[in-house]
Design a protein around this motif. Sequence first.
Motif, short mmCIF file in Angstrom:
data_model
loop_
_atom_site.label_atom_id
_atom_site.label_comp_id
_atom_site.label_asym_id
_atom_site.label_seq_id
_atom_site.Cartn_x
_atom_site.Cartn_y
_atom_site.Cartn_z
N ILE A 1 0.97 -0.98 0.04
CA ILE A 1 -0.02 -0.22 -0.12
C ILE A 1 1.00 1.15 -0.07
CG2 ILE A 1 -1.78 1.03 1.15
CD1 ILE A 1 -2.57 -1.53 0.29
N GLY A 2 0.85 2.10 -1.19
CA GLY A 2 1.84 3.07 -1.30
C GLY A 2 2.37 3.24 -2.63
N GLY A 3 2.74 4.56 -2.96
CA GLY A 3 3.34 4.58 -4.10
C GLY A 3 4.57 5.48 -4.37
N GLY A 4 5.26 5.85 -3.07
CA GLY A 4 6.47 6.24 -2.89
C GLY A 4 7.69 5.50 -3.32
N SER A 5 8.90 6.20 -2.62
CA SER A 5 10.11 5.42 -3.22
C SER A 5 10.28 4.11 -2.47
CB SER A 5 11.13 6.50 -2.92
OG SER A 5 11.23 6.77 -1.56
N TRP A 6 9.73 4.06 -1.02
CA TRP A 6 10.17 2.90 -0.20
C TRP A 6 9.16 1.79 -0.62
CZ3 TRP A 6 13.33 -0.02 1.35
CH2 TRP A 6 13.13 -0.57 2.42
N ALA A 7 7.85 2.13 -1.03
CA ALA A 7 6.77 1.04 -1.56
C ALA A 7 7.44 0.60 -2.92
CB ALA A 7 5.41 1.74 -1.93
N THR A 8 7.97 1.67 -3.81
CA THR A 8 8.52 1.07 -5.21
C THR A 8 9.81 0.00 -4.86
OG1 THR A 8 7.88 3.29 -5.86
CG2 THR A 8 9.54 1.69 -7.04
N ALA A 9 10.52 0.34 -3.69
CA ALA A 9 11.57 -0.60 -3.50
C ALA A 9 11.04 -2.04 -3.08
CB ALA A 9 12.44 0.16 -2.41
N ILE A 10 10.10 -1.83 -1.93
CA ILE A 10 9.38 -3.05 -1.55
C ILE A 10 8.63 -4.07 -2.41
CG2 ILE A 10 7.77 -3.92 0.12
CD1 ILE A 10 8.34 -1.56 2.00
N VAL A 11 8.26 -3.41 -3.65
CA VAL A 11 7.76 -3.98 -4.62
C VAL A 11 8.67 -4.70 -5.46
CG1 VAL A 11 6.41 -4.00 -6.58
CG2 VAL A 11 5.51 -2.49 -4.60
N LYS A 12 9.80 -4.18 -5.56
CA LYS A 12 10.78 -4.59 -6.39
C LYS A 12 11.53 -5.92 -5.70
CE LYS A 12 15.97 -3.73 -7.55
NZ LYS A 12 15.84 -4.46 -8.72
N ASN B 1 7.97 3.39 -12.31
CA ASN B 1 7.24 4.17 -11.52
C ASN B 1 7.89 5.45 -12.03
OD1 ASN B 1 6.35 6.15 -9.85
ND2 ASN B 1 6.33 4.66 -8.05
N PRO B 2 7.15 6.40 -12.62
CA PRO B 2 7.76 7.91 -13.12
C PRO B 2 8.22 8.74 -12.10
CG PRO B 2 5.22 7.71 -13.16
CD PRO B 2 5.71 6.38 -12.78
N ASN B 3 7.72 8.64 -10.85
CA ASN B 3 7.88 9.58 -9.85
C ASN B 3 8.89 9.30 -8.87
OD1 ASN B 3 5.48 11.48 -10.88
ND2 ASN B 3 4.14 9.75 -9.94
N TYR B 4 9.24 8.08 -8.62
CA TYR B 4 10.21 7.45 -7.58
C TYR B 4 10.88 6.36 -8.07
CZ TYR B 4 6.87 10.29 -4.74
OH TYR B 4 6.21 11.10 -4.10
N ILE B 5 12.11 6.48 -7.70
CA ILE B 5 13.43 5.57 -7.96
C ILE B 5 12.89 4.99 -9.46
CG2 ILE B 5 14.30 4.87 -6.16
CD1 ILE B 5 12.76 2.46 -5.53
N SER B 6 12.72 5.90 -10.43
CA SER B 6 12.31 5.35 -11.80
C SER B 6 13.25 4.43 -12.64
CB SER B 6 12.05 6.62 -12.73
OG SER B 6 13.28 7.37 -12.82
N SER B 7 14.39 4.25 -12.00
CA SER B 7 15.35 3.39 -12.81
C SER B 7 15.09 1.94 -12.55
CB SER B 7 16.72 3.59 -11.94
OG SER B 7 16.80 3.14 -10.65
N VAL B 8 14.30 1.75 -11.50
CA VAL B 8 13.65 0.33 -11.23
C VAL B 8 12.72 -0.23 -12.47
CG1 VAL B 8 12.28 -1.36 -9.84
CG2 VAL B 8 14.15 0.43 -8.87
N GLU B 9 13.10 -1.36 -13.04
CA GLU B 9 12.19 -1.80 -14.18
C GLU B 9 11.62 -3.23 -13.70
OE1 GLU B 9 12.57 -3.66 -18.66
OE2 GLU B 9 13.98 -1.64 -18.33
N ALA C 1 17.44 -0.04 -5.19
CA ALA C 1 17.16 0.28 -6.75
C ALA C 1 18.34 -0.06 -7.46
CB ALA C 1 16.77 1.91 -7.05
N LEU C 2 19.65 0.28 -6.92
CA LEU C 2 20.89 0.01 -7.36
C LEU C 2 21.30 -1.41 -7.12
CD1 LEU C 2 22.58 3.31 -6.30
CD2 LEU C 2 22.09 2.77 -8.88
N GLU C 3 20.68 -2.11 -6.26
CA GLU C 3 20.92 -3.70 -5.85
C GLU C 3 22.40 -3.40 -5.11
OE1 GLU C 3 20.44 -6.40 -9.07
OE2 GLU C 3 18.12 -5.61 -9.42
N ARG C 4 22.43 -2.51 -4.47
CA ARG C 4 23.52 -2.67 -3.33
C ARG C 4 23.22 -3.54 -2.19
NH1 ARG C 4 25.50 3.62 -3.69
NH2 ARG C 4 26.46 3.59 -5.73
#
Length: 333
Positions: free
Chosen positions: A10-21, A49-57, A147-150
Amino acid sequence: MENIVKVAVIGGGSWATAIVKILCENLDQVGWYMRNTNAIEHIKTEKHNPNYISSVEFNTDKLKLTSDINEAVQEADVLIFAIPSAFLEKELYKLNVPLNEKIIFSAIKGIVPETGLIVGEHFHNIYEIPFDHIGVITGPCHAEEVALERLSYLTIACRDSNLAKTVADAMSCEYIKTKVSDDIIGSEYAAVLKNIYAIAAGIAHGLGYGDNFQSVLMSCAIREMRRFIKRVHKIKRDVNNSAYLGDLLVTGYSVFSRNRMFGNMIGKGYTVKSAMLEMNMVAEGYYAAKSAHMIISKQDCKSKTPIINAVYNILYEGKDAKKTFKKLTDKLD
């Protein structure tokens, strides 16, 4: 995931995007609720995601995207909330689907302003979720490094150790190592407080203090954190573990830390409002400072929390940052 069929974030920000990844590394399907319908359409067509950590495909075949929170909740067994605490209740007001049979994990690092409670306690008290069905996901882990997979580390805390391990397994991959804990309250308070201390670190940097002072500030911050958490939830814990000290250090020092960035701007003379507008992101520590101050006032322990007091006075009482930190330096050792 053993005994768990569907997970939704639940969420569309950077941390939500990272968790989905991270979840997409292990699960065949991940539910994803965000209110921004334009972002959803962009993800479906452009795979990021066009708004947060957009490098994640993303492999969109794995995503169940929706702008209807009721749909996301209805179809999931486990819900991972990753939205700013200040906006949590606004989203939950939209619900007409019951939550009390769901498993809730909070990846929110803040206090719910409407109740003054950390997120786990809020779900327990307001939505009657048993504590055994509530968990917390904490760092040290920045979305940008995911996002950088560090290589990054997560702590998964839940009273039910089997459930904690199940979620930890779902979030473990080549670049994410996980550990489990039963300290859901302490680890969540630590995740809240470290954002306040990161603002303090940013203010110090903005004022021109150097690394020597920063080291003393962080040393005092972990001791202050220990005293605060012990006051609100006294159990045996080692605050030198990564969920406490590790998360504090990365948030206080990292160039990716929005709370440090926010504090740095305050130290350089920005007003709170102008700093927020300039960042265009939520600094959870701003809201946490007010809630922590309320808890401290009720507990009558202001003398034990000089760093939190200083941040609150600057952000909410309009105190001069330079003069406030000059006074703070006399209280640290």
